[in-house]
Design a protein around this motif. Structure first.
Motif, mmCIF file in Angstrom:
data_model
loop_
_atom_site.group_PDB
_atom_site.id
_atom_site.type_symbol
_atom_site.label_atom_id
_atom_site.label_comp_id
_atom_site.label_asym_id
_atom_site.label_seq_id
_atom_site.Cartn_x
_atom_site.Cartn_y
_atom_site.Cartn_z
ATOM 1 N N VAL A 1 -5.664 -0.330 -9.447
ATOM 2 C CA VAL A 1 -5.866 -1.711 -9.026
ATOM 3 C C VAL A 1 -6.184 -2.592 -10.232
ATOM 4 N N LEU B 1 -4.909 3.736 -5.720
ATOM 5 C CA LEU B 1 -6.003 2.766 -5.772
ATOM 6 C C LEU B 1 -6.682 2.711 -7.134
ATOM 7 N N VAL C 1 -11.382 -0.503 2.913
ATOM 8 C CA VAL C 1 -10.804 0.493 2.016
ATOM 9 C C VAL C 1 -11.866 1.582 1.859
ATOM 10 N N LEU D 1 -2.908 -4.405 0.431
ATOM 11 C CA LEU D 1 -4.229 -4.313 -0.158
ATOM 12 C C LEU D 1 -4.511 -5.651 -0.818
ATOM 13 N N THR E 1 0.801 -1.224 0.000
ATOM 14 C CA THR E 1 0.000 0.000 0.000
ATOM 15 C C THR E 1 0.836 1.277 0.000
#
Length: 209
Positions: free
Chosen positions: A108, A105, A184, A155, A100
């Motif tokens: 992803v 994000l 999250v 993550l 992380t």
């Protein structure tokens, strides 16, 4: 005033939306922690065009996980699933672990993770020694890998690379230390918290003016 702030922060804290976790449990190996995890792939989180046409969707769910201590025998096993994609039912599942630190994000799935597994002997990272990174793993069946993990936050992304696959998967995670899970937060949660904090800052300043 401060009690009110605590209540607002509590109300703004999200729950484990589509992931439920039971554990730590005791299992076959002494001093190991076992977790039973139910994941539901819903239609609210996806990337488009990954490994297929631009309209193809790859749905996923994610959660943060931190081992209590580093270890070399953490197993992630998808032992059952009920998934339906645009090409019919599928048993194809993947688990992706991202570091992380400085990770965006929004990247992803489209960015290669630190650790990946889509089946026994098929994956990379975390001490896996076979099948390193060959293709995407589509059609390899359910993920089942054993990894070396550090004492840091990961993550964890659960997904299927089968086109448009939605449904559920049952997962067991076990290893030589306890694991700590957290949600999250969605961008809207950050905005809500920022708004509350700004409001309370102004209110407190006015009270003491």
């Amino acid at each position: 005033m401060y009690k009110w702030l605590g209540l607002l922060l509590l109300l703004a804290t999200p729950a484990f939306a589509s992931i439920s976790i039971l554990g730590p449990l005791t299992g076959q190996t002494e001093n190991y922690s076992y977790y039973d995890i139910d994941v539901v792939l819903e239609d609210d989180q996806y990337v488009e065009g990954f490994g297929g046409p631009a309209t193809q969707r790859t749905y996923y769910e994610w959660i943060y996980m931190t081992p209590d201590s580093a270890g070399s025998d953490f197993t992630f096993s998808n032992y059952s699933s009920s998934l339906q994609g645009s090409n019919g039912s599928t048993t194809d599942t993947q688990v992706l672990l991202y570091d992380t630190d400085n990770f965006d994000l929004t990247n992803v799935i489209t960015t290669a993770p630190e650790i990946f597994n889509s089946g026994i002997g098929y994956g990379w990272g975390g001490g896996q020694s076979s099948g390193e990174g060959q293709g995407t793993g589509i059609g390899e069946g359910a993920f089942n890998g054993t990894f070396d993990l550090e004492e840091k936050q990961y993550l964890i992304v659960f997904t299927s690379f089968a086109a448009d696959a939605l449904g559920s998967m049952d997962i067991e995670i076990n290893g030589p230390s306890e694991l700590y899970f957290s949600t999250v937060p969605e961008p809207s949660t950050y905005a809500l918290l920022a708004g509350y904090l700004a409001f309370m800052y102004v209110a407190i300043r006015r009270r003491h003016a």
